[in-house]
Design a protein around this motif. Structure first.
Motif, PDB file in Angstrom:
ATOM      1  N   CYS A 153      48.680  35.000  44.651  1.00 40.59           N
ATOM      2  CA  CYS A 153      48.424  35.966  44.418  1.00 40.59           C
ATOM      3  C   CYS A 153      47.780  36.824  46.038  1.00 40.59           C
ATOM      4  CB  CYS A 153      45.936  35.376  45.407  1.00 40.59           C
ATOM      5  SG  CYS A 153      45.926  33.875  43.560  1.00 40.59           S
ATOM      6  N   PHE A 154      47.320  38.222  45.828  1.00 41.89           N
ATOM      7  CA  PHE A 154      46.738  38.677  46.349  1.00 41.89           C
ATOM      8  C   PHE A 154      45.912  39.852  46.164  1.00 41.89           C
ATOM      9  CE2 PHE A 154      49.913  41.594  49.259  1.00 41.89           C
ATOM     10  CZ  PHE A 154      49.146  42.464  50.281  1.00 41.89           C
ATOM     11  N   ASN A 155      44.654  38.611  47.007  1.00 41.99           N
ATOM     12  CA  ASN A 155      43.299  39.449  46.501  1.00 41.99           C
ATOM     13  C   ASN A 155      42.469  40.169  48.015  1.00 41.99           C
ATOM     14  OD1 ASN A 155      43.075  38.213  43.959  1.00 41.99           O
ATOM     15  ND2 ASN A 155      42.741  36.024  44.696  1.00 41.99           N
ATOM     16  N   ARG A 156      41.300  41.148  47.033  1.00 43.53           N
ATOM     17  CA  ARG A 156      41.132  41.215  48.225  1.00 43.53           C
ATOM     18  C   ARG A 156      38.809  41.231  48.556  1.00 43.53           C
ATOM     19  NH1 ARG A 156      44.989  47.076  48.397  1.00 43.53           N
ATOM     20  NH2 ARG A 156      46.326  45.897  50.117  1.00 43.53           N
ATOM     21  N   TRP A 157      38.594  41.531  49.558  1.00 41.86           N
ATOM     22  CA  TRP A 157      37.021  41.991  49.224  1.00 41.86           C
ATOM     23  C   TRP A 157      36.720  43.246  50.352  1.00 41.86           C
ATOM     24  CZ3 TRP A 157      33.261  40.793  46.712  1.00 41.86           C
ATOM     25  CH2 TRP A 157      31.660  41.024  47.506  1.00 41.86           C
ATOM     26  N   LEU A 201      44.374  43.244  32.382  1.00 42.06           N
ATOM     27  CA  LEU A 201      44.034  44.635  33.272  1.00 42.06           C
ATOM     28  C   LEU A 201      42.078  44.738  33.243  1.00 42.06           C
ATOM     29  CD1 LEU A 201      46.837  47.057  33.622  1.00 42.06           C
ATOM     30  CD2 LEU A 201      46.157  45.209  35.004  1.00 42.06           C
ATOM     31  N   ALA A 202      41.903  45.245  34.410  1.00 34.35           N
ATOM     32  CA  ALA A 202      40.193  45.578  34.185  1.00 34.35           C
ATOM     33  C   ALA A 202      39.349  46.436  35.423  1.00 34.35           C
ATOM     34  CB  ALA A 202      39.379  43.661  34.047  1.00 34.35           C
ATOM     35  N   ILE A 203      38.340  46.668  35.070  1.00 33.20           N
ATOM     36  CA  ILE A 203      37.426  48.265  36.469  1.00 33.20           C
ATOM     37  C   ILE A 203      36.492  46.479  36.311  1.00 33.20           C
ATOM     38  CG2 ILE A 203      36.138  49.750  36.677  1.00 33.20           C
ATOM     39  CD1 ILE A 203      38.468  51.225  35.106  1.00 33.20           C
ATOM     40  N   LEU A 204      36.500  45.794  37.593  1.00 34.51           N
ATOM     41  CA  LEU A 204      35.279  45.007  37.433  1.00 34.51           C
ATOM     42  C   LEU A 204      34.344  45.759  38.706  1.00 34.51           C
ATOM     43  CD1 LEU A 204      37.094  41.657  37.540  1.00 34.51           C
ATOM     44  CD2 LEU A 204      35.857  42.632  35.850  1.00 34.51           C
ATOM     45  N   ARG A 205      34.839  46.345  39.035  1.00 27.89           N
ATOM     46  CA  ARG A 205      33.217  47.210  40.579  1.00 27.89           C
ATOM     47  C   ARG A 205      32.247  48.053  39.504  1.00 27.89           C
ATOM     48  NH1 ARG A 205      37.122  48.678  45.235  1.00 27.89           N
ATOM     49  NH2 ARG A 205      37.940  50.103  43.376  1.00 27.89           N
ATOM     50  N   ASP A 212      41.013  47.332  39.071  1.00 29.50           N
ATOM     51  CA  ASP A 212      40.757  47.254  40.401  1.00 29.50           C
ATOM     52  C   ASP A 212      41.655  45.093  39.949  1.00 29.50           C
ATOM     53  OD1 ASP A 212      38.552  45.742  39.129  1.00 29.50           O
ATOM     54  OD2 ASP A 212      37.048  47.436  40.438  1.00 29.50           O
ATOM     55  N   TYR A 213      42.165  44.915  38.893  1.00 30.10           N
ATOM     56  CA  TYR A 213      41.482  43.534  38.906  1.00 30.10           C
ATOM     57  C   TYR A 213      42.737  42.961  38.075  1.00 30.10           C
ATOM     58  CZ  TYR A 213      41.101  39.264  36.273  1.00 30.10           C
ATOM     59  OH  TYR A 213      41.094  37.450  35.319  1.00 30.10           O
ATOM     60  N   ALA A 214      43.842  42.206  37.981  1.00 36.43           N
ATOM     61  CA  ALA A 214      44.981  42.141  37.356  1.00 36.43           C
ATOM     62  C   ALA A 214      45.562  40.833  37.322  1.00 36.43           C
ATOM     63  CB  ALA A 214      46.445  43.084  37.784  1.00 36.43           C
ATOM     64  N   HIS A 215      45.403  40.429  36.095  1.00 41.32           N
ATOM     65  CA  HIS A 215      45.489  38.667  35.535  1.00 41.32           C
ATOM     66  C   HIS A 215      46.980  38.737  35.374  1.00 41.32           C
ATOM     67  CE1 HIS A 215      45.149  33.729  36.972  1.00 41.32           C
ATOM     68  NE2 HIS A 215      45.741  34.259  35.354  1.00 41.32           N
ATOM     69  N   VAL A 232      37.573  42.230  44.549  1.00 40.13           N
ATOM     70  CA  VAL A 232      36.423  41.660  44.634  1.00 40.13           C
ATOM     71  C   VAL A 232      36.509  39.573  44.854  1.00 40.13           C
ATOM     72  CG1 VAL A 232      35.799  42.899  42.415  1.00 40.13           C
ATOM     73  CG2 VAL A 232      37.057  41.254  41.828  1.00 40.13           C
ATOM     74  N   THR A 233      37.673  39.555  45.647  1.00 44.08           N
ATOM     75  CA  THR A 233      37.375  37.820  46.168  1.00 44.08           C
ATOM     76  C   THR A 233      37.104  37.845  47.517  1.00 44.08           C
ATOM     77  OG1 THR A 233      39.399  37.587  44.621  1.00 44.08           O
ATOM     78  CG2 THR A 233      39.385  35.488  46.258  1.00 44.08           C
TER      79      THR A 233
END
Length: 345
Positions: A153-157, A201-205, A212-215, A232-233
């Motif tokens: 995981c490579f997450n950011r807020w 892949l998604a744009i959540l913000r 800004d989201y990839a799983h 968004v974490t």
């Protein structure tokens, strides 16, 4: 030119990547010399690196016979054309990740470098993260048993969308192009090419214009590798969870070298690359827990290896074939997200 002479280097781009990573690492490498810096920010260049001549012209450094190595730290959409121009000018080239925008572009550049007999390398610096070096050692020493599942995981807020090209709607923008190459490259280094890629892949913000989201799930015959990145974490500490047939390893927190570079530290400083939060090995049979301290991170090793490769003493630390493989998985992820289905490789 004497074999021991530093490689005369021009850095193209003085945005975040050039300013934070490439310029400090090039200057810290005794086998390289930062000869020129291509940027419109002439005053900022002169203040930060007065030893390098500032120019706004890429053509100028490509035409300079003294320049041996071109380092591209420019927006992603420019990588392919600029790398091609540099190779056709007879220069060795380092490209910041992602290598290109498409796998076809990557393959064409690899073929051109091979045809011209020139070094072409991609800055996959996360191979030299402290935690990744530790994980490689654990697997090589068979401390965990055969890996069955790995989560990286490579997450950011960063809930607010910022006004910069990486978060815009242009080609090569978004998290999958930004952090995806890091996650993919590490997985391929450990396990090779997967059989298939499933990607969401998604744009959540609110107000977001770029992914800004990839799983992602990489399917192998005997294991599953899960790659995740988002902006968004609120609690972005989880980095690795690795589950083997005998033991697991979990790791919290990112490698410190990026923050150290942003703070003005340089390789060799006290505590450079040392992981303040080492991972923990958990024995499956007994539940016994052991904190495992691995080697410090070492981004400078990449540039030292590039310099030695140019002087004939080492292999390319990230050859084009490996960077092409990353682009093939990244591109398969884009196709998978569009189709909402696995894409076979």
């Amino acid at each position: 030119m004497a074999a021991s002479a530093p490689v005369r280097t021009a850095l193209v781009g003085f945005g975040y990547a050039g300013r934070t990573f490439h310029a400090p690492l090039i200057v810290a490498c005794p086998e390289l010399r930062l000869e020129a810096l291509v940027s419109r920010q002439a005053e900022a260049v002169a203040e930060a690196w007065p030893q390098a001549r500032a120019t706004a012209s890429l053509d100028e450094v490509l035409a300079d016979p003294a320049i041996e190595l071109i380092v591209l730290a420019t927006p992603n959409a420019l990588h392919a054309a600029q790398a091609e121009a540099a190779l056709k000018s007879g220069k060795a080239v380092v490209v910041d990740k992602p290598f290109t925008l498409t796998a076809d572009e990557a393959r064409r550049l690899a073929a051109l470098a091979d045809e011209r007999g020139l070094l072409l390398s991609v800055f996959h610096n996360r191979r030299w993260d402290a935690d990744f070096l530790t994980l490689k050692a654990l697997i090589a020493e068979d401390r965990l048993g055969p890996v069955i599942r790995l989560e990286s995981c490579f997450n950011r807020w960063r809930p607010q969308v910022r006004d910069r090209w990486r978060e815009g709607d242009g080609p090569g923008a978004g998290l999958w192009y930004d952090l995806g190459p890091h996650l993919i490259d590490q997985a391929l280094c450990l396990f090779g090419r997967p059989l298939g890629v499933t990607c969401d892949l998604a744009i959540l913000r609110p107000g977001g214009r770029a992914v800004d989201y990839a799983h992602v799930v990489l399917r192998y015959a005997d294991k599953r590798i899960i790659l995740h990145a988002d902006m968004v974490t609120p609690a972005p500490d989880a980095r690795f969870a690795v589950h083997g047939a005998r033991a697991g390893w979990s790791k919290q927190g990112l490698d410190v070298q990026e923050d150290q570079l942003k703070a003005g530290l340089r390789p060799g400083a006290a505590g450079w690359g040392v992981d303040p939060r080492p991972g923990v090995v958990v024995d499956g049979a007994t539940g016994a827990r052991e904190v495992v301290t691995g080697p410090p991170g070492d981004y400078l090793a990449y540039y030292a290896a590039v310099a030695r490769a140019l002087r004939g003493g080492a292999s390319n630390p990230v050859p084009p074939s490996e960077a092409v493989a990353v682009m093939e998985v990244l591109e398969a992820g884009l196709l998978s997200a569009e189709r909402r289905a696995e894409v076979a490789l």
